[in-house]
Design an enzyme around this catalytic site. Structure first.
Site, PDB file in Angstrom:
ATOM      1  N   SER A 240       1.009  -1.670   0.171  1.00 34.20           N
ATOM      2  CA  SER A 240      -0.262   0.123   0.038  1.00 34.20           C
ATOM      3  C   SER A 240       0.650   1.139   0.151  1.00 34.20           C
ATOM      4  CB  SER A 240      -0.609  -0.313   0.828  1.00 34.20           C
ATOM      5  OG  SER A 240      -0.276  -0.683   2.491  1.00 34.20           O
ATOM      6  N   HIS A 270      -1.824  -9.225   1.577  1.00 35.32           N
ATOM      7  CA  HIS A 270      -1.497  -7.960   2.450  1.00 35.32           C
ATOM      8  C   HIS A 270      -2.730  -7.503   3.335  1.00 35.32           C
ATOM      9  CE1 HIS A 270      -0.043  -3.882   3.221  1.00 35.32           C
ATOM     10  NE2 HIS A 270      -0.054  -3.181   2.297  1.00 35.32           N
ATOM     11  N   HIS A 317       6.087 -13.073   7.429  1.00 41.02           N
ATOM     12  CA  HIS A 317       6.267 -11.707   7.283  1.00 41.02           C
ATOM     13  C   HIS A 317       6.792 -11.331   6.165  1.00 41.02           C
ATOM     14  CE1 HIS A 317       6.239  -7.087   7.080  1.00 41.02           C
ATOM     15  NE2 HIS A 317       5.121  -6.703   7.382  1.00 41.02           N
ATOM     16  N   ARG A 326       2.851  -4.956  16.277  1.00 48.11           N
ATOM     17  CA  ARG A 326       1.523  -4.308  16.605  1.00 48.11           C
ATOM     18  C   ARG A 326       0.233  -5.109  17.153  1.00 48.11           C
ATOM     19  NH1 ARG A 326       1.680  -3.078  10.080  1.00 48.11           N
ATOM     20  NH2 ARG A 326       2.285  -5.186  10.477  1.00 48.11           N
ATOM     21  N   ASP A 372      -2.057  -8.144  11.346  1.00 52.02           N
ATOM     22  CA  ASP A 372      -3.286  -9.070  11.830  1.00 52.02           C
ATOM     23  C   ASP A 372      -3.781 -10.380  12.044  1.00 52.02           C
ATOM     24  OD1 ASP A 372      -3.460  -7.199   9.190  1.00 52.02           O
ATOM     25  OD2 ASP A 372      -2.338  -8.442   7.778  1.00 52.02           O
TER      26      ASP A 372
HETATM   27  N1  NMX Z   1       1.581 -20.418   5.784  1.00 49.13           N
HETATM   28  C1  NMX Z   1       1.936 -20.724   5.492  1.00 49.13           C
HETATM   29  N2  NMX Z   1       3.039 -20.656   3.936  1.00 49.13           N
HETATM   30  C2  NMX Z   1       3.344 -19.832   4.436  1.00 49.13           C
HETATM   31  C3  NMX Z   1       3.176 -18.370   5.784  1.00 49.13           C
HETATM   32  C4  NMX Z   1       1.928 -18.832   5.874  1.00 49.13           C
HETATM   33  N3  NMX Z   1       2.085 -18.348   7.490  1.00 49.13           N
HETATM   34  N4  NMX Z   1       4.176 -17.759   5.147  1.00 49.13           N
HETATM   35  C5  NMX Z   1       4.591 -17.781   4.143  1.00 49.13           C
HETATM   36  N5  NMX Z   1       4.375 -18.554   3.399  1.00 49.13           N
HETATM   37  C6  NMX Z   1       5.234 -20.112   2.500  1.00 49.13           C
HETATM   38  C7  NMX Z   1       4.670 -18.643   1.675  1.00 49.13           C
HETATM   39  O1  NMX Z   1       3.921 -18.545   0.257  1.00 49.13           O
HETATM   40  C8  NMX Z   1       6.186 -19.389   0.314  1.00 49.13           C
HETATM   41  O2  NMX Z   1       6.174 -19.988  -0.231  1.00 49.13           O
HETATM   42  P1  NMX Z   1       5.960 -21.497  -1.821  1.00 49.13           P
HETATM   43  O3  NMX Z   1       7.712 -20.928  -1.396  1.00 49.13           O
HETATM   44  O4  NMX Z   1       5.574 -21.987  -1.667  1.00 49.13           O
HETATM   45  O5  NMX Z   1       5.913 -20.214  -2.242  1.00 49.13           O
HETATM   46  C9  NMX Z   1       7.163 -19.749   1.219  1.00 49.13           C
HETATM   47  O6  NMX Z   1       6.540 -20.043   3.134  1.00 49.13           O
HETATM   48  C10 NMX Z   1       8.320 -18.727   1.543  1.00 49.13           C
HETATM   49  O7  NMX Z   1       7.905 -17.542   1.874  1.00 49.13           O
HETATM   50  P2  NMX Z   1       8.955 -16.107   2.574  1.00 49.13           P
HETATM   51  O8  NMX Z   1       9.741 -16.161   2.201  1.00 49.13           O
HETATM   52  O9  NMX Z   1       8.595 -16.527   4.553  1.00 49.13           O
HETATM   53  O10 NMX Z   1       7.128 -15.100   3.226  1.00 49.13           O
HETATM   54  P3  NMX Z   1       7.254 -13.630   1.759  1.00 49.13           P
HETATM   55  O11 NMX Z   1       7.749 -12.751   1.812  1.00 49.13           O
HETATM   56  O12 NMX Z   1       7.258 -14.674   0.501  1.00 49.13           O
HETATM   57  O13 NMX Z   1       5.255 -13.068   2.568  1.00 49.13           O
HETATM   58  C11 NMX Z   1       3.372 -13.141   3.760  1.00 49.13           C
HETATM   59  C12 NMX Z   1       5.260 -12.846   3.187  1.00 49.13           C
HETATM   60  C13 NMX Z   1       3.158 -12.047   4.825  1.00 49.13           C
HETATM   61  C14 NMX Z   1       3.064 -12.551   1.790  1.00 49.13           C
HETATM   62  C15 NMX Z   1       3.385 -14.768   3.726  1.00 49.13           C
HETATM   63  O14 NMX Z   1       3.671 -14.729   4.641  1.00 49.13           O
HETATM   64  C16 NMX Z   1       2.289 -14.479   4.296  1.00 49.13           C
HETATM   65  O15 NMX Z   1       1.472 -15.044   2.969  1.00 49.13           O
HETATM   66  N6  NMX Z   1       1.171 -14.989   5.178  1.00 49.13           N
HETATM   67  C17 NMX Z   1      -0.092 -14.956   5.757  1.00 49.13           C
HETATM   68  C18 NMX Z   1      -0.828 -13.663   5.075  1.00 49.13           C
HETATM   69  C19 NMX Z   1      -0.230 -12.873   5.775  1.00 49.13           C
HETATM   70  O16 NMX Z   1      -1.339 -13.087   7.104  1.00 49.13           O
HETATM   71  N7  NMX Z   1      -0.645 -11.463   5.287  1.00 49.13           N
HETATM   72  C20 NMX Z   1      -0.552 -10.098   6.560  1.00 49.13           C
HETATM   73  C21 NMX Z   1       0.950  -9.671   5.640  1.00 49.13           C
HETATM   74  C22 NMX Z   1       1.105  -8.371   6.874  1.00 49.13           C
HETATM   75  N8  NMX Z   1      -0.292  -7.149   5.869  1.00 49.13           N
HETATM   76  O17 NMX Z   1      -0.546  -6.531   6.701  1.00 49.13           O
HETATM   77  O18 NMX Z   1       0.395  -7.132   5.521  1.00 49.13           O
HETATM   78  C1  MLT Z   2       1.982  -3.762   6.338  1.00 48.09           C
HETATM   79  O1  MLT Z   2       1.351  -3.238   7.692  1.00 48.09           O
HETATM   80  O2  MLT Z   2       2.154  -2.893   5.598  1.00 48.09           O
HETATM   81  C2  MLT Z   2       2.483  -4.992   6.442  1.00 48.09           C
HETATM   82  O3  MLT Z   2       3.007  -5.585   7.030  1.00 48.09           O
HETATM   83  C3  MLT Z   2       3.115  -5.827   5.508  1.00 48.09           C
HETATM   84  C4  MLT Z   2       4.699  -5.222   4.845  1.00 48.09           C
HETATM   85  O4  MLT Z   2       4.720  -4.982   5.590  1.00 48.09           O
HETATM   86  O5  MLT Z   2       5.128  -5.959   4.411  1.00 48.09           O
END
Ligand code: NMX
Ligand code: MLT
Length: 437
Positions: A240, A270, A317, A326, A372
């Site tokens: 964002s 996100h 994350h 948070r 979240d």
């Molecule tokens: N559950 C299952 N798999 C996960 C999770 C999770 N919570 N977090 C990461 N992974 C997987 C990810 O999908 C990836 O899989 P693949 O290699 O098959 O593509 C692998 O682990 C490596 O990912 P990371 O490098 O640890 O994480 P990345 O930086 O790519 O993504 C997020 C970060 C936040 C997108 C990821 O942790 C996620 O999808 N979390 C769940 C959704 C979430 O809570 N998002 C909110 C973030 C905060 N916000 O408000 O924006």
């Molecule tokens: C945010 O608050 O924007 C989320 O934690 C995602 C991020 O920092 O990448």
């Protein structure tokens, strides 16, 4: 001229001076990067300056140098309240100085005076099906106000670039002032039969927002002040914030830039994760036929989610490598205001069980909860169970950080963003030739 603008004009030159100092060091090399980073979502590549907040992967976010616990202490509160007023963190992010109680009171009044939403915006919202996701409605509502952009008009009329920031600040103040009204309208239209709740002009920005949503308890208002403070900003690279920066860099106005940001926040990886967390917990409770599953049951449910190739929402994350402060701030609020809440107990059981399971996958870099993982449970406690709406609350808060930054972008005269891209073939050719980009 409003008081905030006067203060910004007096204070901002110091920020420009520092930035100009940095410009003298343009040839200084700060690192190198590899193909893994290019194809891996640009992790770890510093590609922009962003002044309002900075994220440390272990410690979490700091706003202009202040951590969340420090700000819960230092920022002005509402009367005998204990949580900070988000007006204060906006002031801090824009001005790079802590506000006084009077600065915050001035801002509350300034936003109140700008909060009337033109009737055509409500008419536009009324024209979309009621089942339209609240984030889509939010984005439409923001876009419906774009016609009123003073920045777009000034640009059209040939304003000098040295004055861009002035019109941007006007747009930003107008937009932030109206967001609670638009969000409350969407909530009441979508879930409450289109009831109208008039603003309470004696309240602060968050208190009045809570009131317009139909939640009038003192505790809910305090929760909203905390919620709207902690979601404001998370440095510049998140979807964002970066979208606001990117779109704004084309000299798109605040409405265009912020609507684009909200379309990014609406993604499930996100901001939409806050609704996904509660949906996931409700599904688990329904599947297991209990409101308070045991740790063993939760562990099994997490394993099933992973086996199904889905993410466990609220965990992980891109930058953080520890529990999100948070999350901790909300958990402290819950311990104080709702110690016996069953859903909070579920959140805490997941917190105990999920990290080792996620860690054991060997691929998830951060097994800890993010913001979240907690926020929905606080809202459910007070009766707001319509989880599709939760990301709108995140968006109202996120406006304060990304739009303060947008004013600074124009003040510092940042250029249009245009990173270089390569094709897979051209990168392979570089590998073969041992060349760099
Ligand atoms: N559950 C299952 N798999 C996960 C999770 C999770 N919570 N977090 C990461 N992974 C997987 C990810 O999908 C990836 O899989 P693949 O290699 O098959 O593509 C692998 O682990 C490596 O990912 P990371 O490098 O640890 O994480 P990345 O930086 O790519 O993504 C997020 C970060 C936040 C997108 C990821 O942790 C996620 O999808 N979390 C769940 C959704 C979430 O809570 N998002 C909110 C973030 C905060 N916000 O408000 O924006
Ligand atoms: C945010 O608050 O924007 C989320 O934690 C995602 C991020 O920092 O990448």
């Amino acid at each position: 001229m409003n008081t905030l603008k006067e203060k910004f004009k007096a204070k901002a030159p110091l920020q420009k001076e520092e930035f100009n100092h940095l410009k003298q060091h343009q040839e200084h090399n700060i690192g190198s990067y590899n193909i893994g980073q290019v194809i891996g979502g640009m992790r770890g590549i510093t590609g922009l300056t962003y002044e309002t907040s900075l994220l440390d992967s272990n410690e979490g976010i700091r706003f202009r140098g202040y951590s969340i616990p420090e700000l819960r202490d230092a920022l002005p509160k509402y009367k005998d309240g204990t949580e900070p007023l988000p007006e204060g963190i906006f002031y801090l992010m824009l001005m790079n100085e802590l506000p006084t109680a009077q600065d915050v009171a001035d801002l509350t009044q300034e936003w109140l005076s700008r909060s009337t939403v033109p009737a055509h915006v409500y008419a536009t919202l009324d024209s979309v099906p009621i089942a339209t996701h609240p984030m889509t409605q939010f984005s439409i509502g923001i876009m419906a106000m774009q016609n009123d952009s003073l920045f777009a008009k000034a640009y059209h009329d040939g304003v000098n670039k040295s004055e861009y920031w002035d019109y941007m600040l006007e747009d930003v103040m107008n937009l932030i002032a109206k967001l609670p009204n638009i969000a409350a309208y969407i909530y009441n239209r979508t879930y409450k039969g289109g009831r109208t709740i008039e603003a309470d002009t004696t309240l602060d920005w968050s208190g009045n927002f809570a009131h317009m949503l139909g939640y009038d308890s003192a505790d809910f208002k305090e929760m909203m002040r905390l919620y709207l403070t902690i979601h404001v900003d998370h440095e510049g690279g998140n979807v964002s914030a970066h979208t606001t920066r990117l779109v704004g860099s084309a000299l798109s106005d605040a409405y265009l830039s912020f609507a684009a940001a909200m379309n990014g926040l609406a993604g499930p990886l996100h901001g939409l994760a806050n609704q996904e967390v509660i949906r996931w917990i409700f599904d688990m409770q329904a599947d297991l036929k209990t409101d308070l599953p045991s740790e063993e049951q939760i562990a099994e449910y997490i394993q099933t989610t992973l086996k199904e190739g889905r993410v466990v929402p609220g965990y992980g994350h891109a930058v953080l490598r520890k529990t999100d402060p948070r999350f901790t701030a909300q958990n402290e609020f819950a311990a104080k205001h709702m110690p016996d809440d069953v859903l909070i107990q579920v959140v805490n059981r997941i917190y105990k069980v999920a990290p080792p399971i996620l860690e054991n996958t060997g691929k998830i870099k951060n097994p800890w909860p993010n913001v979240d993982a907690h926020s929905g449970a606080l809202l459910v406690h007070y009766g707001m169970k319509e989880y599709d709406f939760y990301t709108v609350l995140f968006g109202v808060s996120r406006a304060l950080g990304v739009l303060a930054s947008l004013v600074l972008d124009r003040y510092l005269a940042l250029p249009i963003e245009r990173p270089k891209s390569e094709t897979t073939k051209s990168l392979l050719q570089m590998v073969e030739a041992g060349a760099t980009a």
